[in-house]
Motif scaffolding. Structure first.
Motif, PDB file in Angstrom:
ATOM      1  N   ASP A  53      37.359  39.716  50.012  1.00 14.38           N
ATOM      2  CA  ASP A  53      36.323  39.876  51.054  1.00 14.38           C
ATOM      3  C   ASP A  53      35.847  38.529  51.587  1.00 14.38           C
ATOM      4  O   ASP A  53      34.648  38.314  51.819  1.00 14.38           O
ATOM      5  CB  ASP A  53      35.133  40.659  50.492  1.00 14.38           C
ATOM      6  CG  ASP A  53      35.517  42.055  50.026  1.00 14.38           C
ATOM      7  OD1 ASP A  53      36.456  42.627  50.600  1.00 14.38           O
ATOM      8  OD2 ASP A  53      34.888  42.554  49.069  1.00 14.38           O
ATOM      9  N   GLY A  54      36.798  37.607  51.785  1.00 11.88           N
ATOM     10  CA  GLY A  54      36.467  36.307  52.355  1.00 11.88           C
ATOM     11  C   GLY A  54      35.864  35.315  51.386  1.00 11.88           C
ATOM     12  O   GLY A  54      35.544  34.184  51.771  1.00 11.88           O
ATOM     13  N   GLN A  55      35.701  35.698  50.129  1.00  9.91           N
ATOM     14  CA  GLN A  55      35.154  34.793  49.117  1.00  9.91           C
ATOM     15  C   GLN A  55      36.239  34.400  48.119  1.00  9.91           C
ATOM     16  O   GLN A  55      37.129  35.191  47.805  1.00  9.91           O
ATOM     17  CB  GLN A  55      34.000  35.460  48.366  1.00  9.91           C
ATOM     18  CG  GLN A  55      32.772  35.749  49.209  1.00  9.91           C
ATOM     19  CD  GLN A  55      31.671  36.381  48.375  1.00  9.91           C
ATOM     20  OE1 GLN A  55      31.769  37.535  47.972  1.00  9.91           O
ATOM     21  NE2 GLN A  55      30.628  35.616  48.090  1.00  9.91           N
ATOM     22  N   ARG A  56      36.110  33.182  47.618  1.00 16.59           N
ATOM     23  CA  ARG A  56      37.095  32.687  46.660  1.00 16.59           C
ATOM     24  C   ARG A  56      36.439  32.340  45.326  1.00 16.59           C
ATOM     25  O   ARG A  56      35.276  31.938  45.281  1.00 16.59           O
ATOM     26  CB  ARG A  56      37.821  31.460  47.207  1.00 16.59           C
ATOM     27  CG  ARG A  56      38.776  31.776  48.352  1.00 16.59           C
ATOM     28  CD  ARG A  56      39.711  30.619  48.648  1.00 16.59           C
ATOM     29  NE  ARG A  56      40.715  30.985  49.638  1.00 16.59           N
ATOM     30  CZ  ARG A  56      41.818  30.281  49.888  1.00 16.59           C
ATOM     31  NH1 ARG A  56      42.032  29.150  49.204  1.00 16.59           N
ATOM     32  NH2 ARG A  56      42.685  30.683  50.788  1.00 16.59           N
ATOM     33  N   ILE A  57      37.202  32.509  44.264  1.00 13.96           N
ATOM     34  CA  ILE A  57      36.746  32.152  42.922  1.00 13.96           C
ATOM     35  C   ILE A  57      37.930  31.569  42.161  1.00 13.96           C
ATOM     36  O   ILE A  57      39.052  32.057  42.269  1.00 13.96           O
ATOM     37  CB  ILE A  57      36.169  33.378  42.177  1.00 13.96           C
ATOM     38  CG1 ILE A  57      35.582  32.970  40.835  1.00 13.96           C
ATOM     39  CG2 ILE A  57      37.216  34.466  41.994  1.00 13.96           C
ATOM     40  CD1 ILE A  57      34.276  32.266  40.903  1.00 13.96           C
ATOM     41  N   SER A  58      37.695  30.488  41.448  1.00 11.49           N
ATOM     42  CA  SER A  58      38.759  29.889  40.645  1.00 11.49           C
ATOM     43  C   SER A  58      38.648  30.369  39.207  1.00 11.49           C
ATOM     44  O   SER A  58      37.557  30.672  38.710  1.00 11.49           O
ATOM     45  CB  SER A  58      38.679  28.361  40.702  1.00 11.49           C
ATOM     46  OG  SER A  58      37.443  27.905  40.186  1.00 11.49           O
ATOM     47  N   TYR A  59      39.774  30.424  38.554  1.00 16.66           N
ATOM     48  CA  TYR A  59      39.841  30.885  37.167  1.00 16.66           C
ATOM     49  C   TYR A  59      40.718  29.916  36.389  1.00 16.66           C
ATOM     50  O   TYR A  59      41.901  29.738  36.713  1.00 16.66           O
ATOM     51  CB  TYR A  59      40.412  32.295  37.093  1.00 16.66           C
ATOM     52  CG  TYR A  59      40.681  32.787  35.677  1.00 16.66           C
ATOM     53  CD1 TYR A  59      39.675  33.386  34.927  1.00 16.66           C
ATOM     54  CD2 TYR A  59      41.938  32.658  35.106  1.00 16.66           C
ATOM     55  CE1 TYR A  59      39.907  33.844  33.645  1.00 16.66           C
ATOM     56  CE2 TYR A  59      42.184  33.111  33.823  1.00 16.66           C
ATOM     57  CZ  TYR A  59      41.178  33.698  33.097  1.00 16.66           C
ATOM     58  OH  TYR A  59      41.419  34.148  31.818  1.00 16.66           O
ATOM     59  N   ALA A  60      40.144  29.269  35.404  1.00 16.95           N
ATOM     60  CA  ALA A  60      40.896  28.347  34.551  1.00 16.95           C
ATOM     61  C   ALA A  60      41.208  29.041  33.237  1.00 16.95           C
ATOM     62  O   ALA A  60      40.293  29.477  32.522  1.00 16.95           O
ATOM     63  CB  ALA A  60      40.084  27.076  34.304  1.00 16.95           C
ATOM     64  N   GLY A  61      42.476  29.160  32.929  1.00 16.90           N
ATOM     65  CA  GLY A  61      42.902  29.812  31.698  1.00 16.90           C
ATOM     66  C   GLY A  61      42.845  28.878  30.512  1.00 16.90           C
ATOM     67  O   GLY A  61      42.077  27.920  30.480  1.00 16.90           O
ATOM     68  N   ILE A  62      43.683  29.162  29.535  1.00 18.06           N
ATOM     69  CA  ILE A  62      43.702  28.350  28.316  1.00 18.06           C
ATOM     70  C   ILE A  62      45.030  27.629  28.212  1.00 18.06           C
ATOM     71  O   ILE A  62      46.033  28.064  28.774  1.00 18.06           O
ATOM     72  CB  ILE A  62      43.468  29.228  27.066  1.00 18.06           C
ATOM     73  CG1 ILE A  62      44.553  30.299  26.945  1.00 18.06           C
ATOM     74  CG2 ILE A  62      42.087  29.859  27.118  1.00 18.06           C
ATOM     75  CD1 ILE A  62      44.493  31.081  25.650  1.00 18.06           C
TER      76      ILE A  62
END
Length: 383
Positions: free
Chosen positions: A341-350
């Motif tokens: 929906d036009g928003q971004r989020i980053s995800y850092a794994g292990i």
């Protein structure tokens, strides 16, 4: 932790030290029924790091890598309306999360909401989510937000409340014309099956409640728990299951398939498997995202359509995201960017070296009822 041996007691002491230092971590709380399952597991495995033990008790590796992560990745506090803090979370327009209690029947050590549940327990301050004043405030909020069609009872565990208190909440919320559906999330049939009395079954049936169970391993569906769930199914209650994918608990396709088959036999529909949130002291449960997606693909490849009809997603501050929402990835470093929906989020794994796949023989140490273990000889662990 008495009775589990010196290593378990040492891990318990380390957990208590962190709690005293202010870390929002759940205390160890194992209901008597579940303790029997854990003790049986320790006897069969000859050690304390089996999947059921790992659900309710801290393993040593939990404290080895602790600096990464946040207390609450999805930012529940940021979505609590003024005046309804610790009672309501409104993150999605059409549904509302309601906490009748912060009290849990047992404590899952992988809990993704430790900053709410653990801190409330530590302060010994139980917020009464079913008091008349609170119910009136929630009803007023629902009337002001007619886009909300579903109220989800969570917590804590709604079945830790009295039947009478929960019925008061139900009648109050269902007086709001826009509320069309009620859902309960509970682990009561797994942690303490005796809680699910006929009075609860009658209530769930009367109000056509959708009941979402949190069953993360097939051995949680023991004979006693299975009997209770079969009673719920015979009563016509819609049953679903959602669970996180956890290293050391269910990180092999055969385990997921065995869980799905056992659930289908007693009327449970698969709903969601969640990626473990990047919370503090949660690294020992996390699986690299690339391995999560391959694990699920293996279930889709080998399983029938009626057991593989579930979604896999990560809950984030911008909402639930799936593999299709990835707009950038670096699989070597397990770093991803999701867009919704036009928003971004980053995800850092292990790091790759931390994600050590659990051998299938350690996860299904007591065999399987539906999965043929011989079919997995070429995959002793899911790398």
């Amino acid at each position: 932790m008495k009775g589990f041996g010196p290593l378990a007691e040492s891990n318990f002491d380390r957990l208590q030290a962190l709690r005293k230092a202010g870390e929002p971590l759940l205390d160890v709380k194992i209901p008597p029924h579940y303790r029997i399952l854990v003790e049986r597991e320790i006897e069969l495995l000859g050690r304390i790091d089996g999947p059921l033990y790992s659900i309710v008790a801290p393993r040593s590796d939990r404290f080895d890598h602790s600096t990464e992560g946040v207390p609450n990745f999805v930012d529940d506090f940021g979505h609590m309306p003024n005046g309804l803090e610790h009672i309501v979370v409104h993150r999605y327009p059409r549904k509302l999360l309601y906490f009748p209690t912060q009290f849990c029947i047992g404590h899952c050590q992988y809990c993704f909401r430790p900053d709410i549940t653990a801190l409330e327990a530590k302060r010994k301050r139980e917020i009464n989510g079913v008091s008349p004043k609170v119910l009136q405030s929630v009803q007023k909020y629902l009337l002001a937000h007619p886009q909300v069609r579903e109220v989800i009872f969570s917590g804590g565990d709604p079945l830790a409340c009295s039947v009478e208190d929960v019925e008061l909440a139900l009648t109050c919320f269902l007086e709001v014309p826009s509320v069309k559906s009620i859902r309960f999330h509970t682990k009561a049939p797994v942690f303490s099956p005796s809680i699910v009395t006929q009075a609860w079954i009658d209530l769930l049936t009367k109000y056509k409640i959708r009941l979402v169970l949190h069953i993360v391993h097939p051995y949680e569906l023991c004979e006693v728990t299975t009997s209770v769930i079969e009673r719920l199914h015979r009563a016509g209650i819609a049953l679903y299951n959602q669970a996180p994918l956890l290293r050391g608990v269910n990180d092999h396709p055969a385990v997921i398939m065995e869980l799905l088959y056992r659930g289908a036999e007693i009327g449970i529909q698969p709903l969601t498997f969640f990626v473990a949130d990047p919370i503090r002291y949660g690294e020992s449960y996390r699986i690299r995202l690339d391995r999560v997606y391959r694990l699920v693909d293996e279930v889709f490849l080998r399983g029938e359509a009626w057991i593989s009809n579930f979604r896999v997603c990560l809950d984030t501050p911008i909402g639930k995201v799936k593999e299709a929402h990835i707009v950038h990835s670096d699989r070597d470093s397990d770093y991803y960017v999701f867009e919704r929906d036009g928003q971004r989020i980053s995800y850092a794994g292990i790091p790759r070296q931390l994600d050590k796949p659990t051998p299938l023989q350690d996860l299904l140490y007591n065999g399987a009822s539906f999965v043929d273990m011989a079919d997995w000889r070429d995959m002793p662990s899911f790398v």
